[in-house]
Design an enzyme around this catalytic site. Structure first.
Site, PDB file in Angstrom:
ATOM      1  CG  ASP A  24       2.560   7.963  -4.723  1.00 44.81           C
ATOM      2  OD1 ASP A  24       2.495   9.233  -5.453  1.00 44.81           O
ATOM      3  OD2 ASP A  24       3.323   8.310  -3.646  1.00 44.81           O
ATOM      4  N   GLY A  25      -1.466   4.660  -4.859  1.00 42.84           N
ATOM      5  CA  GLY A  25      -1.359   3.656  -4.896  1.00 42.84           C
ATOM      6  C   GLY A  25      -1.022   2.168  -4.891  1.00 42.84           C
ATOM      7  CG  ASP A  41      -6.252  -2.845   8.099  1.00 45.90           C
ATOM      8  OD1 ASP A  41      -5.734  -3.278   8.577  1.00 45.90           O
ATOM      9  OD2 ASP A  41      -6.459  -2.163   8.978  1.00 45.90           O
ATOM     10  CB  SER A  66      -0.589  -0.053   0.753  1.00 43.56           C
ATOM     11  OG  SER A  66       0.052  -0.421   2.179  1.00 43.56           O
ATOM     12  CG  LEU A  67       2.907   2.173  -2.835  1.00 43.91           C
ATOM     13  CD1 LEU A  67       3.832   2.686  -4.521  1.00 43.91           C
ATOM     14  CD2 LEU A  67       4.179   1.886  -1.936  1.00 43.91           C
ATOM     15  N   GLY A  68      -0.658   4.642  -0.049  1.00 38.95           N
ATOM     16  CA  GLY A  68      -0.969   5.779   0.232  1.00 38.95           C
ATOM     17  C   GLY A  68      -1.327   6.301  -0.988  1.00 38.95           C
TER      18      GLY A  68
HETATM   19  O1  LIG Z   1      -0.744  -1.214  16.290  1.00 40.67           O
HETATM   20  P1  LIG Z   1      -0.859  -2.134  15.404  1.00 40.67           P
HETATM   21  O2  LIG Z   1      -1.445  -3.088  15.881  1.00 40.67           O
HETATM   22  O3  LIG Z   1       0.589  -1.975  14.026  1.00 40.67           O
HETATM   23  O4  LIG Z   1      -1.988  -1.073  14.717  1.00 40.67           O
HETATM   24  C1  LIG Z   1      -3.299  -1.175  15.087  1.00 40.67           C
HETATM   25  C2  LIG Z   1      -4.065  -0.152  14.488  1.00 40.67           C
HETATM   26  O5  LIG Z   1      -3.706   0.768  14.050  1.00 40.67           O
HETATM   27  O6  LIG Z   1      -4.333  -0.434  12.711  1.00 40.67           O
HETATM   28  C3  LIG Z   1      -5.929  -1.046  12.545  1.00 40.67           C
HETATM   29  C4  LIG Z   1      -5.357   0.380  10.892  1.00 40.67           C
HETATM   30  O7  LIG Z   1      -4.875  -0.588  10.214  1.00 40.67           O
HETATM   31  C5  LIG Z   1      -6.364  -0.080  13.498  1.00 40.67           C
HETATM   32  O8  LIG Z   1      -7.986  -0.724  13.856  1.00 40.67           O
HETATM   33  C6  LIG Z   1      -5.695   0.115  15.015  1.00 40.67           C
HETATM   34  O9  LIG Z   1      -5.986   0.876  15.779  1.00 40.67           O
END
Ligand SMILES: O=P(O)(O)OC[C@@]1(O)O[C@H](CO)[C@@H](O)[C@@H]1O
Length: 298
Positions: free
Chosen positions: A212-213, A240, A208-210
């Site tokens: 930049d796609g 995610d 994932s590049l924000g």
């Molecule tokens: O601390 P980690 O586990 O790297 O990231 C956790 C987190 O930032 O990731 C999700 C977004 O990707 C949020 O739901 C959560 O708060």
């Protein structure tokens, strides 16, 4: 691996040291990377129960929220407390404060492995920072405990330590740099880094590049998908969502390039909603046709 209540607060004035910022605009989502993937996949009609470690009041809150939202779940109860992570959205941008989370013991890890074995899924997503007590050996154990394919998004450093075979990993630009020790300034740099990471035991690398796609490194080549123009509310959960869309695409029988398009489209919907709430995914599989993908060569 490290669920969190996501607390998202919006303030109208820039934060100032020593001053109290007040707001009526605060929300709480059941979050953590794996839980977000379950939420997004469930909304995309993929059967994707959430599991992991939950404890304390925030753990209860997450379970109640997932139950209320119809996200199937089956967690291991732990002795320590699940964390609260805070995002502040202000006029000057986005602040994200993540707690490191609870300590998980060996018995709790074994319970999780047993829980996954009982479910015997087609695919497993292991995502989120590793809480104290959980090492990459536990991620490898989960990946190797059955004949499922495993996707992993557990941070850049962990990607260098994994030994099992993985379907896909989803680093962002910084994680690509940490995992490969290669430059990641340009898209071409990132493509080279993603391909070198793939050769270490991942069938696909989806980076994932924000703005930049996104990039896909596969055996057939490296592909770049341009980001979809969208009004960004916040970027929490975007990675995610990209992974969820990619996996939803594969689950629907899409080839990897089309699945990349699906991922980018799903991510564009998620950045238009605050926190890690599930946005409207209506017609998302039709919209993916608007995403431009170009081959960068292998
Ligand atoms: O601390 P980690 O586990 O790297 O990231 C956790 C987190 O930032 O990731 C999700 C977004 O990707 C949020 O739901 C959560 O708060």
């Amino acid at each position: 691996m490290n669920p969190a209540v996501d607390h998202t607060v919006t303030v109208d004035e820039p934060l100032r040291t020593g001053a109290v910022a007040r707001t009526d605009d605060a929300k709480f989502d059941a979050g953590g990377k794996g839980i977000n993937v379950s939420k997004y996949l469930t909304a995309l009609d993929v059967d994707a129960p959430a599991t992991g470690f939950l404890g304390g009041p925030f753990g209860r809150m997450i379970r109640e929220r997932l139950d209320a939202d119809g996200v199937p779940n089956d967690f291991v109860a732990i002795g320590d407390r699940t964390r609260l992570n805070t995002t502040v959205l202000g006029p000057e941008g986005e602040y994200k404060i993540n707690h490191n989370g609870p300590t998980v013991d060996g018995g709790e890890i074994s319970d999780l492995v047993g829980r996954v074995r009982e479910r015997d899924p087609d695919r497993l997503v292991v995502a989120g920072s590793l809480p104290k007590g959980v090492g990459t050996d536990a991620v490898d154990e989960l990946a190797a405990a059955g004949d499922w394919e495993t996707a992993v998004d557990t941070g850049g450093a962990s990607l260098t330590e994994l030994d099992a075979e993985y379907l896909v990993c989803k680093p962002n630009r910084e994680e690509l740099a940490v995992a490969t020790d290669m430059p990641v300034e340009t898209t071409a740099d990132c493509a080279a880094a993603a391909q070198s990471l793939r050769e270490r035991g991942f069938r696909f690398v989806v980076a994932s590049l924000g703005p930049d796609g996104a990039l896909l490194a596969a055996e057939s080549g490296t592909y770049h998908a341009a980001a979809v123009p969208v009004d960004v509310v916040d970027t929490v959960g975007a990675g995610d969502a990209l992974l969820s869309g990619f996996l939803a695409g594969l689950a629907r029988g899409e080839d990897e390039r089309t699945a990349l398009r699906t991922g980018v489209t799903v991510a564009a919907r998620v950045v238009g909603a605050s926190g890690t709430s599930v946005p409207d995914f209506d017609a998302v599989f039709d919209d993916r046709r608007d995403v431009t993908v170009s081959a960068l060569g292998s």
